[in-house]
Write a protein that holds these residues in place. Structure first.
Motif, short mmCIF file in Angstrom:
data_model
loop_
_atom_site.label_atom_id
_atom_site.label_comp_id
_atom_site.label_asym_id
_atom_site.label_seq_id
_atom_site.Cartn_x
_atom_site.Cartn_y
_atom_site.Cartn_z
N ASP A 29 0.86 -1.18 0.00
CA ASP A 29 0.00 0.00 0.00
C ASP A 29 0.90 1.23 0.00
OD1 ASP A 29 -2.45 -1.42 0.30
OD2 ASP A 29 -2.16 -1.53 2.47
N VAL A 37 -2.88 5.11 4.63
CA VAL A 37 -2.89 4.57 3.28
C VAL A 37 -3.45 5.60 2.30
CG1 VAL A 37 -3.82 2.76 1.79
CG2 VAL A 37 -3.09 2.20 4.11
N LYS A 40 -4.36 1.81 -2.12
CA LYS A 40 -4.31 0.41 -1.70
C LYS A 40 -3.66 -0.45 -2.76
CE LYS A 40 -8.19 0.63 1.37
NZ LYS A 40 -8.90 -0.24 2.24
#
Length: 85
Positions: A29, A37, A40
């Motif tokens: 990620d 994040v 992803k």
């Protein structure tokens, strides 16, 4: 070339942005400086059938709840419209 941070499990790497797409496909990620994040992973991960089925069940329940809330919202809008007249 800019540096980006990627994370997979407890491993964090700082790499050139030219390698980002490849690492996303490998299950990493992209993260920001705070560890949140940003993008992803697009591959490289395995989900067990048990986890998949649990997610499917949760999805069905959430879709039912959405349908209930939409119906309630429609009803409340109709009542509000009647009261406004």
């Amino acid at each position: 070339m800019a540096q980006v941070a990627v994370k997979k499990g407890n491993k964090v790497l700082h790499v050139d942005d030219t390698r980002l797409e490849s690492l996303l496909e490998q299950g990493f990620d992209q993260i920001d400086k705070d560890g949140k994040v940003i993008r992803k992973a697009t591959g490289g991960r395995v989900v067990t059938l048990k986890e998949f089925n649990a997610l499917q069940d949760e999805k069905e329940k959430l879709n039912e709840k959405i349908a209930e809330l939409k119906a309630e919202n429609k009803k409340l809008k109709a009542e509000a419209k009647k009261q406004g007249e």
